[in-house]
Design a protein around this motif. Structure first.
Motif, PDB file in Angstrom:
ATOM      1  N   ARG A 240      -5.321   0.341  -7.523  1.00 19.43           N
ATOM      2  CA  ARG A 240      -4.300  -0.537  -6.953  1.00 19.43           C
ATOM      3  C   ARG A 240      -4.326  -0.216  -5.205  1.00 19.43           C
ATOM      4  O   ARG A 240      -4.139  -1.163  -4.497  1.00 19.43           O
ATOM      5  N   ILE A 241      -4.441   0.924  -4.776  1.00 26.60           N
ATOM      6  CA  ILE A 241      -4.483   1.294  -3.461  1.00 26.60           C
ATOM      7  C   ILE A 241      -5.761   0.672  -2.776  1.00 26.60           C
ATOM      8  O   ILE A 241      -5.596   0.049  -1.789  1.00 26.60           O
TER       9      ILE A 241
ATOM     10  N   ARG B 114       1.094   7.625  -5.811  1.00 27.96           N
ATOM     11  CA  ARG B 114       0.065   8.559  -5.905  1.00 27.96           C
ATOM     12  C   ARG B 114       0.590   9.928  -5.536  1.00 27.96           C
ATOM     13  O   ARG B 114       0.321  10.856  -6.458  1.00 27.96           O
TER      14      ARG B 114
ATOM     15  N   ARG C 158      -5.448  -2.255   0.087  1.00 24.97           N
ATOM     16  CA  ARG C 158      -6.287  -1.989   1.019  1.00 24.97           C
ATOM     17  C   ARG C 158      -6.977  -3.297   1.606  1.00 24.97           C
ATOM     18  O   ARG C 158      -7.183  -3.700   2.478  1.00 24.97           O
TER      19      ARG C 158
ATOM     20  N   GLU D  33       2.189   2.253  -3.444  1.00 28.80           N
ATOM     21  CA  GLU D  33       1.091   2.778  -4.134  1.00 28.80           C
ATOM     22  C   GLU D  33       0.799   4.027  -3.817  1.00 28.80           C
ATOM     23  O   GLU D  33       0.453   5.216  -4.537  1.00 28.80           O
ATOM     24  N   LEU D  34       0.672   4.431  -2.330  1.00 27.04           N
ATOM     25  CA  LEU D  34       0.572   5.860  -1.848  1.00 27.04           C
ATOM     26  C   LEU D  34       1.511   6.759  -2.399  1.00 27.04           C
ATOM     27  O   LEU D  34       1.390   8.002  -2.734  1.00 27.04           O
TER      28      LEU D  34
ATOM     29  N   GLU E 297      -4.678  10.310   3.938  1.00 24.16           N
ATOM     30  CA  GLU E 297      -5.130  10.176   2.546  1.00 24.16           C
ATOM     31  C   GLU E 297      -6.555  10.529   2.146  1.00 24.16           C
ATOM     32  O   GLU E 297      -6.827  10.923   1.025  1.00 24.16           O
TER      33      GLU E 297
ATOM     34  N   ILE F 273       0.864  -1.144   0.036  1.00 29.59           N
ATOM     35  CA  ILE F 273       0.129  -0.057  -0.007  1.00 29.59           C
ATOM     36  C   ILE F 273       0.915   1.290   0.018  1.00 29.59           C
ATOM     37  O   ILE F 273       0.640   2.305  -0.724  1.00 29.59           O
ATOM     38  N   ASP F 274       2.004   1.103   0.726  1.00 28.84           N
ATOM     39  CA  ASP F 274       2.785   2.390   0.659  1.00 28.84           C
ATOM     40  C   ASP F 274       3.522   2.546  -0.361  1.00 28.84           C
ATOM     41  O   ASP F 274       3.580   3.882  -0.789  1.00 28.84           O
TER      42      ASP F 274
ATOM     43  N   THR G 287      -3.769   3.994 -10.249  1.00 26.02           N
ATOM     44  CA  THR G 287      -3.197   3.746  -8.688  1.00 26.02           C
ATOM     45  C   THR G 287      -4.439   3.923  -7.857  1.00 26.02           C
ATOM     46  O   THR G 287      -3.783   3.171  -6.769  1.00 26.02           O
ATOM     47  N   GLU G 288      -5.279   4.595  -7.791  1.00 27.48           N
ATOM     48  CA  GLU G 288      -6.248   4.631  -6.782  1.00 27.48           C
ATOM     49  C   GLU G 288      -6.795   3.049  -6.790  1.00 27.48           C
ATOM     50  O   GLU G 288      -7.245   2.527  -5.676  1.00 27.48           O
TER      51      GLU G 288
END
Length: 190
Positions: free
Chosen positions: A132-133, A47, A137, A43-44, A93, A40-41, A129-130
Motif C-alpha cells: 500500500r505504501i 506500518r 508513493r 499507511e506509514l 523510512e 501515504i502517512d 502495508t508495504e
C-alpha cells in the motif's frame, strides 16, 4: 470605434479568465499532492503500529538478538518523528526498512518463530502495508510530477510565481530499500 472599445474590454477579461483557470488548476494539483501524501502517512502509521507487535513476537523467541531488536525500535522512533518533508521522511523510512530486513533475517534462524501463527500474520500484514505504501508513493509522485510540471511550464509558471506555488518534493526511497528482502521460511517464501 465600437470594435476598439470591445477589444479594450474583452482582452483584459480573457487574460483574467485565463489566469483564473490556471490558478484553479494549480490549486487542484496542490490539493491532490497533499491528499496523496496524507494517504501515504496513514499507511506509514499503520506500518509503525505493526512493528512493536512484530518486535515483541520475535523477542519472545530470540531474546538474545537484542541489538537487532533495539535497531528496529530506534528506527521506528526516528520514523515517527515529524519530518520536514517527504525527502526526510523517506530517509527515516529507509532506515526502518533496513532494520526490518535485518529483523526478518534473524527470524530465519528460529524454526518455532517461523511457525508462529502470530508472526506469520504480522508478517503478512506488514507485506500488505508495504504494498500500500508503494502504491501510495507512485500516486503521490505522479501528482508531484504534474504539479511541478505546471509550476515550471510557461505560461502557468507566471501565475504560479504570482501566487506562491512552488515545486513539491518527491517521496523516494534509496536503492537498498527498493530491493525487497526475500525470506524463506522452510519452503514458504515471503
Amino acid at each position: 470605434m465600437d470594435l476598439i472599445i470591445l477589444l479594450v474590454i474583452a482582452v483584459p477579461l480573457l487574460v483574467l479568465l485565463w489566469g483564473v483557470v490556471i490558478y484553479n488548476g494549480l490549486v487542484r494539483l496542490r490539493n491532490l499532492v497533499q491528499e496523496s501524501w496524507r494517504q501515504i502517512d496513514v499507511e506509514l502509521h499503520r506500518r509503525h503500529d505493526l512493528i512493536p507487535n512484530l518486535v515483541e513476537t520475535v523477542q519472545g523467541y530470540a531474546a538474545h538478538e537484542r541489538q537487532v531488536l533495539e535497531s528496529v525500535t530506534a528506527a521506528r522512533a526516528a520514523a515517527l518523528t515529524p519530518a520536514s518533508g517527504p525527502a526526510e521522511q523517506a530517509a527515516n523510512e529507509d532506515m526502518l526498512s533496513q532494520a526490518l530486513g535485518r529483523l526478518l533475517a534473524v527470524a530465519e534462524a528460529y524454526p518455532q518463530l517461523r511457525a508462529s501463527e502470530n508472526f506469520l500474520q504480522l508478517q503478512t500484514e506488514l507485506a500488505t502495508t508495504e504494498d500500500r505504501i508503494a502504491a501510495g508513493r507512485r500516486f503521490y509522485n505522479a501528482n508531484v510530477r504534474e504539479l511541478n510540471t505546471r509550476v515550471e511550464q510557461v505560461p502557468s509558471n507566471i501565475v504560479a510565481g504570482m501566487f506562491g506555488f512552488t515545486r513539491a518534493e518527491y517521496f523516494e526511497t534509496d536503492d537498498v530499500a527498493r530491493a525487497v528482502p526475500r525470506v524463506d521460511f522452510g519452503g514458504r517464501t515471503v
